[in-house]
Design a protein around this motif. Structure first.
Motif, PDB file in Angstrom:
ATOM      1  N   GLY A   1      31.701  84.470  59.575  1.00 41.91           N
ATOM      2  CA  GLY A   1      32.530  83.945  60.643  1.00 41.91           C
ATOM      3  C   GLY A   1      32.313  82.465  60.875  1.00 41.91           C
ATOM      4  N   GLU A   2      32.477  82.040  62.102  1.00 43.35           N
ATOM      5  CA  GLU A   2      32.347  80.629  62.473  1.00 43.35           C
ATOM      6  C   GLU A   2      30.863  80.239  62.542  1.00 43.35           C
ATOM      7  OE1 GLU A   2      32.976  77.757  66.398  1.00 43.35           O
ATOM      8  OE2 GLU A   2      33.802  79.795  66.355  1.00 43.35           O
ATOM      9  N   VAL A   3      30.526  79.070  62.002  1.00 43.67           N
ATOM     10  CA  VAL A   3      29.145  78.594  62.000  1.00 43.67           C
ATOM     11  C   VAL A   3      29.080  77.231  62.680  1.00 43.67           C
ATOM     12  CG1 VAL A   3      27.170  77.904  60.586  1.00 43.67           C
ATOM     13  CG2 VAL A   3      28.601  79.837  59.878  1.00 43.67           C
ATOM     14  N   TRP A   4      28.165  77.115  63.641  1.00 49.11           N
ATOM     15  CA  TRP A   4      27.856  75.814  64.252  1.00 49.11           C
ATOM     16  C   TRP A   4      26.391  75.517  63.961  1.00 49.11           C
ATOM     17  CZ3 TRP A   4      24.200  73.823  67.436  1.00 49.11           C
ATOM     18  CH2 TRP A   4      24.432  72.539  67.942  1.00 49.11           C
ATOM     19  N   SER A   5      26.108  74.309  63.489  1.00 58.17           N
ATOM     20  CA  SER A   5      24.716  73.967  63.194  1.00 58.17           C
ATOM     21  C   SER A   5      24.369  72.595  63.748  1.00 58.17           C
ATOM     22  CB  SER A   5      24.452  74.003  61.690  1.00 58.17           C
ATOM     23  OG  SER A   5      25.214  73.020  61.019  1.00 58.17           O
ATOM     24  N   TRP A   6      23.129  72.477  64.180  1.00 61.10           N
ATOM     25  CA  TRP A   6      22.568  71.204  64.656  1.00 61.10           C
ATOM     26  C   TRP A   6      22.170  70.397  63.427  1.00 61.10           C
ATOM     27  CZ3 TRP A   6      22.402  68.127  68.642  1.00 61.10           C
ATOM     28  CH2 TRP A   6      21.371  67.176  68.783  1.00 61.10           C
ATOM     29  N   GLU A   7      22.825  69.270  63.205  1.00 68.58           N
ATOM     30  CA  GLU A   7      22.673  68.529  61.954  1.00 68.58           C
ATOM     31  C   GLU A   7      21.729  67.337  62.087  1.00 68.58           C
ATOM     32  OE1 GLU A   7      23.757  69.336  58.974  1.00 68.58           O
ATOM     33  OE2 GLU A   7      24.589  71.190  59.792  1.00 68.58           O
ATOM     34  N   HIS A   8      20.644  67.524  62.824  1.00 69.46           N
ATOM     35  CA  HIS A   8      19.678  66.441  63.004  1.00 69.46           C
ATOM     36  C   HIS A   8      18.270  66.985  62.778  1.00 69.46           C
ATOM     37  CE1 HIS A   8      22.974  64.127  64.809  1.00 69.46           C
ATOM     38  NE2 HIS A   8      23.243  65.228  65.502  1.00 69.46           N
ATOM     39  N   ASP A   9      17.346  66.105  62.390  1.00 66.74           N
ATOM     40  CA  ASP A   9      15.974  66.546  62.165  1.00 66.74           C
ATOM     41  C   ASP A   9      15.187  66.693  63.459  1.00 66.74           C
ATOM     42  OD1 ASP A   9      16.007  66.846  59.381  1.00 66.74           O
ATOM     43  OD2 ASP A   9      15.797  64.697  59.090  1.00 66.74           O
ATOM     44  N   GLU A  10      15.542  65.939  64.490  1.00 69.83           N
ATOM     45  CA  GLU A  10      14.849  66.107  65.761  1.00 69.83           C
ATOM     46  C   GLU A  10      15.288  67.416  66.422  1.00 69.83           C
ATOM     47  OE1 GLU A  10      18.435  63.388  66.653  1.00 69.83           O
ATOM     48  OE2 GLU A  10      16.918  63.601  65.086  1.00 69.83           O
ATOM     49  N   PRO A  11      14.438  67.992  67.281  1.00 66.65           N
ATOM     50  CA  PRO A  11      14.768  69.283  67.894  1.00 66.65           C
ATOM     51  C   PRO A  11      16.072  69.235  68.679  1.00 66.65           C
ATOM     52  CG  PRO A  11      12.449  68.739  68.245  1.00 66.65           C
ATOM     53  CD  PRO A  11      13.096  67.509  67.673  1.00 66.65           C
ATOM     54  N   ILE A  12      16.765  70.336  68.674  1.00 71.51           N
ATOM     55  CA  ILE A  12      18.012  70.434  69.424  1.00 71.51           C
ATOM     56  C   ILE A  12      17.719  70.388  70.922  1.00 71.51           C
ATOM     57  CG2 ILE A  12      17.899  72.958  69.321  1.00 71.51           C
ATOM     58  CD1 ILE A  12      20.956  72.996  69.267  1.00 71.51           C
ATOM     59  N   PRO A  13      18.429  69.569  71.702  1.00 76.84           N
ATOM     60  CA  PRO A  13      18.226  69.561  73.157  1.00 76.84           C
ATOM     61  C   PRO A  13      18.549  70.927  73.752  1.00 76.84           C
ATOM     62  CG  PRO A  13      19.484  67.631  72.441  1.00 76.84           C
ATOM     63  CD  PRO A  13      19.404  68.550  71.265  1.00 76.84           C
ATOM     64  N   VAL A  14      17.808  71.307  74.761  1.00 74.81           N
ATOM     65  CA  VAL A  14      17.969  72.635  75.348  1.00 74.81           C
ATOM     66  C   VAL A  14      19.373  72.843  75.891  1.00 74.81           C
ATOM     67  CG1 VAL A  14      17.189  74.162  77.199  1.00 74.81           C
ATOM     68  CG2 VAL A  14      15.519  72.887  75.856  1.00 74.81           C
ATOM     69  N   ASP A  15      19.943  71.813  76.534  1.00 75.47           N
ATOM     70  CA  ASP A  15      21.279  71.994  77.108  1.00 75.47           C
ATOM     71  C   ASP A  15      22.330  72.198  76.017  1.00 75.47           C
ATOM     72  OD1 ASP A  15      20.948  69.341  76.269  1.00 75.47           O
ATOM     73  OD2 ASP A  15      22.326  68.547  77.768  1.00 75.47           O
ATOM     74  N   VAL A  16      22.196  71.479  74.907  1.00 74.56           N
ATOM     75  CA  VAL A  16      23.120  71.666  73.788  1.00 74.56           C
ATOM     76  C   VAL A  16      22.934  73.056  73.185  1.00 74.56           C
ATOM     77  CG1 VAL A  16      23.770  70.843  71.491  1.00 74.56           C
ATOM     78  CG2 VAL A  16      23.176  69.200  73.289  1.00 74.56           C
ATOM     79  N   ARG A  17      21.685  73.438  72.998  1.00 74.82           N
ATOM     80  CA  ARG A  17      21.388  74.757  72.443  1.00 74.82           C
ATOM     81  C   ARG A  17      21.983  75.865  73.292  1.00 74.82           C
ATOM     82  NH1 ARG A  17      15.565  76.994  73.474  1.00 74.82           N
ATOM     83  NH2 ARG A  17      16.669  77.564  75.398  1.00 74.82           N
ATOM     84  N   ASN A  18      21.745  75.796  74.594  1.00 73.96           N
ATOM     85  CA  ASN A  18      22.224  76.848  75.487  1.00 73.96           C
ATOM     86  C   ASN A  18      23.746  76.918  75.525  1.00 73.96           C
ATOM     87  OD1 ASN A  18      19.590  77.434  76.038  1.00 73.96           O
ATOM     88  ND2 ASN A  18      19.588  76.615  78.108  1.00 73.96           N
ATOM     89  N   GLU A  19      24.387  75.760  75.466  1.00 73.50           N
ATOM     90  CA  GLU A  19      25.852  75.736  75.450  1.00 73.50           C
ATOM     91  C   GLU A  19      26.384  76.452  74.205  1.00 73.50           C
ATOM     92  OE1 GLU A  19      29.534  72.486  75.271  1.00 73.50           O
ATOM     93  OE2 GLU A  19      27.461  71.803  75.460  1.00 73.50           O
ATOM     94  N   GLN A  20      25.763  76.203  73.072  1.00 74.44           N
ATOM     95  CA  GLN A  20      26.219  76.815  71.826  1.00 74.44           C
ATOM     96  C   GLN A  20      25.875  78.304  71.769  1.00 74.44           C
ATOM     97  OE1 GLN A  20      28.214  75.355  69.726  1.00 74.44           O
ATOM     98  NE2 GLN A  20      28.136  73.435  70.883  1.00 74.44           N
ATOM     99  N   LEU A  21      24.741  78.688  72.361  1.00 76.52           N
ATOM    100  CA  LEU A  21      24.321  80.088  72.323  1.00 76.52           C
ATOM    101  C   LEU A  21      25.169  80.989  73.215  1.00 76.52           C
ATOM    102  CD1 LEU A  21      20.417  79.789  72.426  1.00 76.52           C
ATOM    103  CD2 LEU A  21      21.808  80.598  70.503  1.00 76.52           C
TER     104      LEU A  21
END
Length: 318
Positions: free
Chosen positions: A22-42
């Motif tokens: 299906g649809e895939v969203w990925s964090w394309e950076h080496d630094e950790p994903i910010p919590v707010d961005v992570r939670n929005e995507q989850l």
């Protein structure tokens, strides 16, 4: 159609497998994903593909009410609250097997580096200091006829033992249970208690999983049991070793040296270790080959795809 969230950069061949679900969203950076961005995507994710730097706990799960599977791109899963996941009906998977050889290779490399003082030698050359060959310059320790003690005789421990045997080492191991007789015979390995392993081994290699039971397994008391000409190798998880105690043992001659790929408070390293020539330090490179990282990504992706399709995971974590 399912939606998959990948919390960090992984090789493209893993992403291609995930796109079949299906649809895939990925964090394309080496630094950790910010919590707010992570939670929005989850929020509407059916699957999460995570890295060992991600903490999957109640806060993570609260943000992902639709989640069916957490596919960890690592063999270790101490970053995941497995009980909390299972309580919510979320499957947990990992990637064993595919990183065995790469990690065993690194354990062998660390052993050679620290026993033969290769890190010291390279630093000497790069420093520009004048030097010339002499009979007693930078003498190290040979491995032939020496004893390797493996704490945790899983796949990586067995692979490292095989490499050590090729260098002429004897092998003893400490495990919750004995390995099968065929493996013991092939490696000429002998099961011993932890105290005997520490007291008699020239090289002690940590290859066990990290858990409450193995936290600071190598502490001041354990280091005191080791001989002053012995070495510690850690390619498992950093908190298995009490780094403060290790620094004291290295500094005071309690043991001869240490080769570390992992650290207690990673990515921070105990400052005392940085000052010691008898500590070889590398930044968590155990699985860091192109082939291995790609295989890990593919296996994690297959785990996620299987669960999303209603089939058993390839590598479920019980």
């Amino acid at each position: 159609m399912s939606r998959v969230v990948v919390t960090g950069r992984i090789p493209d061949d893993g992403l291609e497998i995930l796109r079949t679900a299906g649809e895939v969203w990925s964090w394309e950076h080496d630094e950790p994903i910010p919590v707010d961005v992570r939670n929005e995507q989850l929020a509407d994710a059916d699957a999460a593909v995570t890295l060992l730097t991600d903490r999957v706990d109640d806060a993570f799960l609260d943000a992902a009410p639709r989640l069916k599977v957490v596919a960890n791109v690592a063999v270790g899963y101490n970053n995941i609250d497995v009980a909390a996941c299972h309580a919510r009906g979320v499957a947990v998977t990992n990637t064993p097997g595919v990183l065995t050889d790469a990690t065993a290779d690194l354990a062998m490399a660390l052993t050679l580096m620290v026993t033969r003082r290769l890190g010291e030698g390279e630093r000497l050359i790069r420093s520009g200091q004048p030097w010339k060959w002499s009979m007693f310059m930078m003498l190290g320790a040979g491995l032939q006829g020496r004893q390797l003690g493996i704490v945790g005789m899983g796949a990586i421990g067995e692979a490292f033992a095989a490499r050590a045997r090729a260098f002429g080492m004897r092998v003893v191991y400490h495990n919750r249970r004995a390995v099968d007789a065929e493996t013991e015979a092939r490696l000429d390995a002998r099961l011993v208690g932890l105290h005997e392993l520490l007291e008699t081994s020239d090289v002690v290699s940590l290859n066990c999983p990290y858990s409450d039971a193995t936290h600071h397994l190598v502490d001041e008391a354990a280091l005191d049991r080791m001989r002053p000409d012995a070495y510690v190798i850690n390619t498992a998880r950093g908190p298995i070793v009490d780094e403060a105690a290790l620094v004291e043992a290295l500094r005071d001659g309690g043991i001869a040296g240490a080769g570390l790929d992992v650290f207690e408070h990673e990515p921070d390293v105990h400052p005392g270790l940085l000052e010691l020539d008898n500590a070889v330090l590398v930044p968590h490179l155990g699985s860091a080959t192109v082939e291995t990282r790609s295989a890990m990504a593919r296996l994690a992706a297959r785990n996620a795809v299987e669960v999303l399709a209603g089939r058993p995971a390839v590598n479920p974590v019980a």
